[in-house]
Design an enzyme around this catalytic site. Structure first.
Site, PDB file in Angstrom:
ATOM      1  N   SER A 248      -2.528  88.205  -8.100  1.00 47.89           N
ATOM      2  CA  SER A 248      -2.989  87.866  -6.755  1.00 47.89           C
ATOM      3  C   SER A 248      -1.780  87.755  -5.849  1.00 47.89           C
ATOM      4  O   SER A 248      -0.636  87.686  -6.313  1.00 47.89           O
ATOM      5  CB  SER A 248      -3.730  86.530  -6.771  1.00 47.89           C
ATOM      6  OG  SER A 248      -2.803  85.502  -7.045  1.00 47.89           O
ATOM      7  N   LYS A 249      -2.084  87.730  -4.550  1.00 58.34           N
ATOM      8  CA  LYS A 249      -0.994  87.576  -3.586  1.00 58.34           C
ATOM      9  C   LYS A 249      -0.260  86.270  -3.887  1.00 58.34           C
ATOM     10  O   LYS A 249       0.944  86.162  -3.734  1.00 58.34           O
ATOM     11  CB  LYS A 249      -1.560  87.539  -2.171  1.00 58.34           C
ATOM     12  CG  LYS A 249      -2.152  88.871  -1.748  1.00 58.34           C
ATOM     13  CD  LYS A 249      -3.080  88.748  -0.556  1.00 58.34           C
ATOM     14  CE  LYS A 249      -4.000  89.949  -0.443  1.00 58.34           C
ATOM     15  NZ  LYS A 249      -5.167  89.709   0.406  1.00 58.34           N
TER      16      LYS A 249
END
Ligand code: GLU
Length: 306
Positions: A248-249
């Protein structure tokens, strides 16, 4: 259960939050939703989910659109932005309030923690608190902060079908509780915005990452409450980062390199079981190669509803 009639023209969508550029994980969902729309001769839309304005990174929306375009994933209509659709969400909230299915809530996180402690069962769900229903019967003179959906006892255990994961169940009352529709900071909650927009855009097929699967029961309850159709759902496998957690970011996934779309597509394809095409010279070539593979993966892996 409640899915669109087979003849409804296929409309798919990719709905990124502009909190940063696309990474290898988000491309998997984008690619699968595009392939599924094309295999079904459907339309494919992009919706920028920028309701959570504090997390919005300026410019991330156009970067995401550029990254998609570099991979040959071009929406059939101009993207819509949730930040411009507040009137629709307000209308839906008003309808729920009128029908007695939404209520104002005065509780802060601390109030909820205290109430749960007093009840002797601090119930946590992935770090989220299960709302104990304190304001269901009124605010007792306190000021409203948020709006919540009243999860009805008769609708609490929900069964739904996922085309990739198979049959799914969630006891929304026990596991989630009355969830937020409009937040204390005034922003619209994802659950309400996504349900209103999927219906308003005629979306028949939601294809997205598996990390979002456990929102589906809440979204179906909202569709029922608002008298909206339930789309078909397909949740794609996640890409795991070096630490074994979902890429994920937040855990440092790097942005997709716009100059290497073929590598990005090949990596996303591997997650979906699509073999690479060494001969593809362009993203469009690679996507043409992937279509029949997705069609056969759909036939083998996709679990039709009973
Ligand atoms: N905006 C959500 C996200 O980027 C996806 C919403 C959805 O596909 O339903 O995580």
């Amino acid at each position: 259960m409640g899915s669109q009639p087979d003849r409804a023209p296929y409309v798919g969508r990719f709905a990124p939050s502009p909190t940063g550029p696309l990474h290898a994980g988000s491309l998997v969902a984008a690619l699968a939703s595009w392939l599924d729309a094309r295999v079904h001769q459907g339309r494919w839309l992009v919706r920028i989910e920028d309701v959570d304005t504090p997390r919005f990174v300026p410019g991330a929306d156009s970067l995401i659109l550029q990254q998609l375009a570099a991979c040959g994933l071009v929406p059939d209509e101009a993207p819509v932005y949730q930040s411009q659709r507040g009137a629709l969400y307000q209308q839906a909230l008003d309808q729920l309030v009128t029908d007695g299915l939404a209520y104002p809530c005065a509780c802060s996180r601390q109030d909820i923690e205290r109430a749960l402690e007093n009840l002797g069962h601090p119930r946590h769900r992935h770090g989220e608190l299960v709302y104990p229903g304190t304001c269901r019967n009124g605010l007792n003179g306190r000021a409203a902060r948020a709006w919540r959906f009243a999860v009805g006892p008769s609708r609490d255990v929900l069964h739904w079908h996922d085309q990739w994961l198979g049959e799914q169940t969630q006891d929304v009352a026990q596991e989630v509780g009355d969830f937020v529709l409009r937040r204390a900071d005034g922003y619209w909650a994802y659950q309400l915005a996504v349900v209103v927009d999927d219906a308003a855009q005629g979306v028949t097929d939601v294809v997205r990452g598996e990390d979002l699967a456990n929102n589906t029961a809440r979204q179906i309850l909202l569709q029922w409450a608002l008298g909206l159709p339930t789309p078909r759902y397909l949740h794609t496998p996640l890409v795991l980062g070096a630490n074994g957690e979902k890429l994920s970011k937040q855990n440092g996934a790097t942005a997709l390199d716009l100059t290497q779309p073929l590598q990005a597509l090949a990596a996303a394809g591997r997650v979906l079981g699509i073999p690479d095409d060494q001969h593809a010279a362009t993203a469009a070539d690679w996507l043409r190669h992937a279509l029949p593979h997705w069609a056969s993966i759909s036939r083998r892996c996709i679990k039709p509803a009973d």
